[in-house]
Design a protein around this motif. Structure first.
Motif, PDB file in Angstrom:
ATOM      1  N   SER A 104       0.855  -1.079   0.090  1.00  0.00           N
ATOM      2  CA  SER A 104      -0.042  -0.034   0.074  1.00  0.00           C
ATOM      3  C   SER A 104       0.927   1.350  -0.252  1.00  0.00           C
ATOM      4  O   SER A 104       0.658   2.215  -0.461  1.00  0.00           O
ATOM      5  CB  SER A 104      -0.835  -0.038   1.095  1.00  0.00           C
ATOM      6  N   SER A 107       2.267   1.527  -3.495  1.00  0.00           N
ATOM      7  CA  SER A 107       1.254   1.485  -4.519  1.00  0.00           C
ATOM      8  C   SER A 107       0.636   3.059  -4.361  1.00  0.00           C
ATOM      9  O   SER A 107       0.341   3.704  -5.614  1.00  0.00           O
ATOM     10  CB  SER A 107       0.153   0.699  -4.308  1.00  0.00           C
ATOM     11  N   ARG A 111       0.814   6.481  -7.267  1.00  0.00           N
ATOM     12  CA  ARG A 111      -0.532   7.147  -7.851  1.00  0.00           C
ATOM     13  C   ARG A 111      -0.175   8.768  -7.723  1.00  0.00           C
ATOM     14  O   ARG A 111      -1.121   9.169  -8.664  1.00  0.00           O
ATOM     15  CB  ARG A 111      -1.597   6.942  -6.883  1.00  0.00           C
ATOM     16  N   HIS A 195      -1.702  -2.200 -16.932  1.00  0.00           N
ATOM     17  CA  HIS A 195      -2.630  -1.616 -16.188  1.00  0.00           C
ATOM     18  C   HIS A 195      -2.188  -0.077 -16.103  1.00  0.00           C
ATOM     19  O   HIS A 195      -0.967   0.223 -16.495  1.00  0.00           O
ATOM     20  CB  HIS A 195      -2.273  -2.121 -14.563  1.00  0.00           C
ATOM     21  N   SER A 199      -1.634   3.839 -11.603  1.00  0.00           N
ATOM     22  CA  SER A 199      -2.779   3.138 -11.013  1.00  0.00           C
ATOM     23  C   SER A 199      -1.951   2.611  -9.621  1.00  0.00           C
ATOM     24  O   SER A 199      -2.924   2.517  -8.698  1.00  0.00           O
ATOM     25  CB  SER A 199      -3.302   2.159 -11.862  1.00  0.00           C
ATOM     26  N   TYR A 201      -1.476  -0.204  -9.510  1.00  0.00           N
ATOM     27  CA  TYR A 201      -2.251  -1.635  -9.154  1.00  0.00           C
ATOM     28  C   TYR A 201      -1.579  -2.761  -8.912  1.00  0.00           C
ATOM     29  O   TYR A 201      -0.403  -3.009  -9.162  1.00  0.00           O
ATOM     30  CB  TYR A 201      -2.712  -1.985 -10.798  1.00  0.00           C
ATOM     31  N   ASP A 203      -1.395  -6.765  -8.639  1.00  0.00           N
ATOM     32  CA  ASP A 203      -2.259  -8.183  -9.313  1.00  0.00           C
ATOM     33  C   ASP A 203      -1.786  -9.234  -8.407  1.00  0.00           C
ATOM     34  O   ASP A 203      -2.094 -10.391  -8.791  1.00  0.00           O
ATOM     35  CB  ASP A 203      -1.660  -7.971 -10.616  1.00  0.00           C
ATOM     36  N   ILE A 207       3.634  -4.770  -8.184  1.00  0.00           N
ATOM     37  CA  ILE A 207       2.890  -3.119  -8.246  1.00  0.00           C
ATOM     38  C   ILE A 207       3.227  -2.768  -9.414  1.00  0.00           C
ATOM     39  O   ILE A 207       4.327  -2.641  -9.857  1.00  0.00           O
ATOM     40  CB  ILE A 207       3.431  -2.527  -6.885  1.00  0.00           C
ATOM     41  N   TRP A 208       2.326  -2.296 -10.340  1.00  0.00           N
ATOM     42  CA  TRP A 208       2.464  -1.613 -11.573  1.00  0.00           C
ATOM     43  C   TRP A 208       2.310  -0.120 -11.584  1.00  0.00           C
ATOM     44  O   TRP A 208       1.638   0.474 -10.846  1.00  0.00           O
ATOM     45  CB  TRP A 208       1.308  -2.149 -12.564  1.00  0.00           C
ATOM     46  N   SER A 565       7.114  -2.007 -13.396  1.00  0.00           N
ATOM     47  CA  SER A 565       6.494  -2.821 -12.477  1.00  0.00           C
ATOM     48  C   SER A 565       7.554  -3.124 -11.302  1.00  0.00           C
ATOM     49  O   SER A 565       8.990  -3.234 -11.546  1.00  0.00           O
ATOM     50  CB  SER A 565       5.785  -3.877 -12.680  1.00  0.00           C
TER      51      SER A 565
END
Length: 590
Positions: A104, A107, A111, A195, A199, A201, A203, A207-208, A565
């Motif tokens: 988190s 990510s 963002r 992705h 984002s 994101y 998966d 983490i992308w 990523s």
């Protein structure tokens, strides 16, 4: 019986006395040559041919390096109270709850777009810098303990400097670095991303997004480590400083440069025990796992080639226009690259020596050339021939040249009055800007003469301007010397500390996850580009570019391009690495 026996033995002729045969000079020479040839074939040549063509690539049980060309320190675990904390944190980092928390953190950072463009103006004037404000707000929210416990100084508005004082002010601090910014995402490639690029994101494995690897993973891993240490009541003995620039992708002039100047003014020259910035990680090579912290960086220079000629109508052209002449110069430049050699003592050479010493599957011919090349120039050239079949390794070893930008002309029916090219050079660690500049005067002199051009190179007149058709000017608007090479010898305690921490991190992470750990070897390496550390040379002699990424799973493979990523497992291992390094450095003699 006696007679029968006698008949089987050689007999002398009746009436003559047998004498030993005489050895002539010719027969002696023939015998010695035959003896030595037999010895050479049976005991030297044949075993090597068998080993090279039929035998295993290394002796049973692994290759044993007789010269100790790449010594390895033992894995280094934190001791005492730090050891107990380290064991607890190692176990914590393997728990699902902490993994979710770490994911988190990264990510959320992805963002927030913090793109840097090459043409950005000064901070305060160019609005594109304003994206750093929301990123700072995110860090404040994500890492509250850091922001309530450490001293934060903002340098040139967006440069972040965190200071965590240790209990012993006589110890040199350690400095951990990273950068907040990312390269822009080409709008035309957005639909090619698995992705969306901002984002963040996850998966289930990775983490992308832009910055997930370069370099928000490093920056967030450092902050995650500090936040976790604070939550577990750790108080450092040795001070820890964090320095995060915001324009590394444009060379760092407004971020890293002012930060370095601030640190130099406050702490002084050579004030830090070691510096860690972004860099390579570990990867499999010839059956062995090698971590390659960058101990140096190549220099860099942009060389501008300009041709000025009279204009006119294109219906009455001269034999060569300025664009035609520039084209000839560039073709000649590419036909005459800088000579590249594998030189002893350079980071590339040291990396290869470690591979030769410890990788089990190195081809025998290459291993033999590298090992014997330590003393034999002829064998070193053999190793060079083999190694330089890989263009990437050849580029790392030598000074490169790349014509990247050309411009000229304004209209189809007007002769171009000016044509310009920009050539980027990356200067080998055993070379210099002086060597680079010495290359150009003789390179273009005959062409300038044949085109009837005056010629000036780096403010020196090579051909005068009398009765010429035009002018050739070579200059260097940007230039950087190769970085000082960080020591790695037996007395280099920071390198030993880093090496031991790497080996411990690699083994401990796999142990905590219930996996069988292969042995990791540490080899001095080199960065292919420049990091923000180019402004930090005066702050420490021990600068390393390393982030402990698993390069074999995409860690550094997709930076600056589509589908950047970071595997969550690799990211968690980066956090463990910084934890291990900090706790080891806290009690080390540096």
């Amino acid at each position: 019986m006696a007679n029968d026996t006698k008949a089987l033995l050689p007999q002398a002729a009746e009436g003559r006395v047998s004498k030993p045969a005489k050895w002539t000079t010719k027969s002696r020479v023939f015998f010695l040559l035959k003896f030595y040839w037999t010895f050479y074939v049976l005991f030297w040549l044949l075993p090597r041919l068998i080993c090279e063509h039929f035998g295993p690539s290394s002796p049973p049980g692994g290759y044993v390096d007789p010269d100790g060309a790449c010594p390895q320190v033992d894995a280094l675990e934190p001791a005492g109270a730090n050891g107990e904390l380290w064991a607890n944190l190692s176990a914590l980092y393997a728990e699902d709850s902490y993994e979710k928390r770490a994911i988190s953190w990264l990510s959320g950072a992805v963002r927030v777009p913090t793109e840097t463009y090459d043409d950005m103006g000064p901070v305060g004037e160019d609005e594109r810098w304003d994206t750093r404000g929301p990123f700072h707000e995110y860090l404040l929210e994500a890492f509250p303990t850091i922001h309530s416990s450490l001293k934060l100084t903002k340098v040139n508005t967006y440069g972040l400097l965190y200071e965590w004082p240790g209990t012993d002010s006589t110890l040199k601090p350690i400095l951990l670095m990273g950068h907040q910014d990312v390269v822009p995402v080409n709008p035309d490639t957005v639909d090619q991303w698995a992705h969306p690029p901002y984002s963040g994101y996850f998966d289930g494995e990775s983490i992308w997004g832009r910055g997930s690897s370069d370099d928000k993973s490093g920056l967030i891993a450092i902050l995650a480590t500090i936040e976790t240490l604070l939550e577990h009541k750790f108080q450092p003995t040795r001070s820890i400083v964090l320095s995060f620039g915001f324009d590394e992708e444009a060379g760092g002039p407004q971020g890293a440069k002012p930060l370095a100047e601030f640190l130099l003014d406050k702490y002084g020259k050579d004030a830090f025990a070691l510096i860690i910035d972004e860099g390579a990680g570990y990867v499999e090579q010839f059956g062995g796992i090698f971590a390659t912290p960058g101990i140096g960086e190549k220099g860099s220079a942009n060389v501008k080639i300009e041709i000025h000629t009279p204009g006119g109508h294109s219906s009455i052209p001269p034999k060569h226009t300025s664009i035609g002449m520039l084209s000839s110069l560039l073709v000649h430049l590419e036909a005459n690259p800088f000579p590249v050699h594998l030189s002893r003592g350079t980071p590339v050479y040291q990396t290869l020596q470690c591979v030769a010493a410890h990788a089990p599957d190195v081809p025998p011919k290459l291993r033999r050339a590298l090992v014997k090349g330590r003393k034999s120039d002829r064998q070193l050239r053999k190793a060079e021939e083999i190694v330089f079949e890989n263009n990437a390794l050849k580029a790392l070893a030598g000074t490169t040249q790349a014509a990247d930008i050309v411009a000229g002309g304004v209209k189809s029916n007007a002769l171009p009055e000016q044509a310009t090219a920009l050539v980027n050079h990356r200067i080998a660690t055993d070379s210099s800007l002086k060597d680079l500049r010495a290359h150009y005067p003789g390179l273009f002199k005959h062409l300038a003469s044949s085109f009837n051009l005056s010629y000036t190179a780096f403010d020196a007149t090579i051909l005068d301007s009398k009765a010429t058709f035009g002018d050739l000017i070579v200059s260097s608007p940007y230039a950087l010397e190769p970085a000082p090479v960080t020591p790695t010898d037996a007395d280099a305690k920071p390198y030993a500390l880093l090496s031991g921490s790497i080996r411990t991190t690699y083994a401990k992470r796999r142990e905590a996850k219930g996996l069988e750990a292969e042995k990791v070897f540490v080899a001095p390496g080199i960065m292919s580009g420049n990091t923000d550390t180019k402004y930090y040379w005066d702050l420490s002699k021990h600068i390393f570019r390393y982030n402990h990424h698993n390069q074999g799973t995409g860690g550094l493979g997709r930076i600056h391009t589509v589908n950047e990523s970071m595997e969550s497992e690799s990211f968690l291992e980066v956090i463990l690495f910084f934890t291990t390094l900090i706790l080891n450095a806290d009690s080390a003699d540096l």
